[in-house]
Design an enzyme around this catalytic site. Sequence first.
Site, PDB file in Angstrom:
ATOM      1  N   GLY A  38       8.496  20.979  52.533  1.00  0.00           N
ATOM      2  CA  GLY A  38       8.179  21.974  53.564  1.00  0.00           C
ATOM      3  C   GLY A  38       9.232  23.072  53.652  1.00  0.00           C
ATOM      4  N   SER A  39      10.466  22.770  53.276  1.00  0.00           N
ATOM      5  CA  SER A  39      11.512  23.802  53.248  1.00  0.00           C
ATOM      6  C   SER A  39      11.444  24.577  51.937  1.00  0.00           C
ATOM      7  CB  SER A  39      12.898  23.160  53.391  1.00  0.00           C
ATOM      8  OG  SER A  39      12.992  22.481  54.618  1.00  0.00           O
ATOM      9  N   SER A  82      16.969  23.775  54.102  1.00  0.00           N
ATOM     10  CA  SER A  82      16.595  22.377  54.374  1.00  0.00           C
ATOM     11  C   SER A  82      16.463  22.222  55.879  1.00  0.00           C
ATOM     12  CB  SER A  82      17.645  21.399  53.842  1.00  0.00           C
ATOM     13  OG  SER A  82      17.353  20.093  54.325  1.00  0.00           O
ATOM     14  N   SER A  84      15.945  19.567  57.782  1.00  0.00           N
ATOM     15  CA  SER A  84      16.781  18.485  58.323  1.00  0.00           C
ATOM     16  C   SER A  84      18.248  18.719  58.004  1.00  0.00           C
ATOM     17  CB  SER A  84      16.355  17.148  57.721  1.00  0.00           C
ATOM     18  OG  SER A  84      16.580  17.162  56.318  1.00  0.00           O
ATOM     19  N   THR A  87      18.652  16.862  52.881  1.00  0.00           N
ATOM     20  CA  THR A  87      17.923  16.625  51.633  1.00  0.00           C
ATOM     21  C   THR A  87      18.881  16.731  50.448  1.00  0.00           C
ATOM     22  OG1 THR A  87      15.881  17.368  52.627  1.00  0.00           O
ATOM     23  CG2 THR A  87      15.981  17.470  50.230  1.00  0.00           C
ATOM     24  N   ARG A 134       7.634  20.932  57.875  1.00  0.00           N
ATOM     25  CA  ARG A 134       6.449  21.748  57.562  1.00  0.00           C
ATOM     26  C   ARG A 134       5.996  22.601  58.746  1.00  0.00           C
ATOM     27  NH1 ARG A 134       5.844  16.484  57.557  1.00  0.00           N
ATOM     28  NH2 ARG A 134       4.217  15.345  58.681  1.00  0.00           N
ATOM     29  N   GLU A 214       0.622  15.548  53.287  1.00  0.00           N
ATOM     30  CA  GLU A 214       1.556  14.940  54.244  1.00  0.00           C
ATOM     31  C   GLU A 214       0.886  14.575  55.568  1.00  0.00           C
ATOM     32  OE1 GLU A 214       5.506  16.827  54.454  1.00  0.00           O
ATOM     33  OE2 GLU A 214       5.000  17.875  52.614  1.00  0.00           O
ATOM     34  N   HIS A 230      -8.828  30.274  32.381  1.00  0.00           N
ATOM     35  CA  HIS A 230      -8.345  30.089  31.008  1.00  0.00           C
ATOM     36  C   HIS A 230      -8.074  28.623  30.710  1.00  0.00           C
ATOM     37  CE1 HIS A 230      -8.069  34.439  30.375  1.00  0.00           C
ATOM     38  NE2 HIS A 230      -7.836  34.452  31.680  1.00  0.00           N
ATOM     39  N   LYS A 321      13.389   9.158  49.716  1.00  0.00           N
ATOM     40  CA  LYS A 321      14.716   9.644  50.121  1.00  0.00           C
ATOM     41  C   LYS A 321      15.737   8.507  50.131  1.00  0.00           C
ATOM     42  CE  LYS A 321      13.480  13.943  52.369  1.00  0.00           C
ATOM     43  NZ  LYS A 321      13.407  14.787  53.538  1.00  0.00           N
TER      44      LYS A 321
HETATM   45  C1  F6R Z   1       7.544  18.544  55.387  1.00  0.00           C
HETATM   46  C2  F6R Z   1       8.330  17.397  55.032  1.00  0.00           C
HETATM   47  C3  F6R Z   1       8.930  17.293  53.663  1.00  0.00           C
HETATM   48  C4  F6R Z   1      10.336  17.842  53.741  1.00  0.00           C
HETATM   49  C5  F6R Z   1      11.110  17.536  52.461  1.00  0.00           C
HETATM   50  C6  F6R Z   1      12.503  18.123  52.469  1.00  0.00           C
HETATM   51  O1  F6R Z   1       7.318  18.537  56.746  1.00  0.00           O
HETATM   52  O2  F6R Z   1       8.584  16.567  55.865  1.00  0.00           O
HETATM   53  O3  F6R Z   1       8.155  17.954  52.695  1.00  0.00           O
HETATM   54  O4  F6R Z   1      10.300  19.219  53.967  1.00  0.00           O
HETATM   55  O5  F6R Z   1      11.171  16.168  52.283  1.00  0.00           O
HETATM   56  O6  F6R Z   1      13.167  17.836  53.674  1.00  0.00           O
HETATM   57  P1  F6R Z   1      13.856  19.036  54.456  1.00  0.00           P
HETATM   58  O7  F6R Z   1      12.798  20.041  54.702  1.00  0.00           O
HETATM   59  O8  F6R Z   1      14.387  18.444  55.703  1.00  0.00           O
HETATM   60  O9  F6R Z   1      14.927  19.537  53.537  1.00  0.00           O
END
Ligand code: F6R
Length: 333
Positions: A38-39, A82, A84, A87, A134, A214, A230, A321
């Site tokens: 999402g980021s 990011s 959070s 990541t 997201r 998601e 194509h 993760k």
């Molecule tokens: C979207 C989601 C994931 C995170 C991804 C990266 O809502 O939860 O696609 O975006 O795992 O984490 P962040 O965005 O925190 O770096």
Amino acid sequence: MKNYYLDWHKMIERAVDSWGKVSVSFKPRAIAITGMGGSGCVGDYVEALASSREGFGSPIIVVKSSSLPKYVAGSDLVFAVSYSGDTIETIMAFGEALRRGARVVAITSGGMLEECSKIRGVPVVKVSEGLVPRAALPEMLIGILGVLDSMNLTLASRDEVVELAQFIGERSLDAVNEAKALANFIYESSSNLVIATHTPLEVIAVRGKNELNENAKILVKVEVAPEWAHNDIVGWENPFTRNWAAITIADPGNILGARLVEFMESIYVKSGVKVHKLLLKGSNLLEKLIYGSLVLGLASVELAELRGLNPLETKGIALYKKFLREIAEEKPC
Ligand code: F6R
């Protein structure tokens, strides 16, 4: 979760309040935007806007990986995005950008990315806490647009973003109705799903795929014309299963693109695939991209509800993760 999306106009207003708080004076050779999920898709939006903007001065490189392309160097600007801030891939790419001497700006709500940025003197565009990544798309995107504007690399002016907030607020009800119809269409077809569109709208199709993955926990294939014509088109001649449904997305202001999508629809129908069309609203690309993303986001939550699933829960991502933390060697900063 629906309220996260329905509050997007307020989120955009908040982002406008922070416009210009982080400013950079530097003329980069290129701009890399690194992030995941999402980021990570924030980079796709910037790239789509930059590609459509006459005279935009720097190429955009979108990086969804722990390592930056080897050519990213000291003359470049890197946005590390990011939500959070925790990541691993993004933290690794952030560290690599600093080691190469690139200018770096972080976009985050906190976590390790904020901490490392403080330690390394990296400017941070801080976004609202307490959402899921997201749902924070507009705030992260506008954060980058504001920094670019401070560098005279304008993809949207502050005034255009103010208009975007108003437009999204006024169109929320349309978006809700479009989303309900879409979710019902997908639910009733109970099949594999294609999201089909034309360039330069692939970003909405990919983002819609991610949202449906998601929030609604389904698999989705993205098809984009003209490249679709194509290769994918031939796959529709003899697929193992015809159990597919298609959502098509077109910009009515793009005559060629809209005609290509009509052609795609004719092939789907010939293949026995039901089609549901989404026509984008908005007076410029930014409005159209955010409107389309809002409809698909709401539809994915609506579909999760129809299926009795929790849209907020993403067990697979949490599992991955945890696995990555065990195998990654990167020291935070
Ligand atoms: C979207 C989601 C994931 C995170 C991804 C990266 O809502 O939860 O696609 O975006 O795992 O984490 P962040 O965005 O925190 O770096």
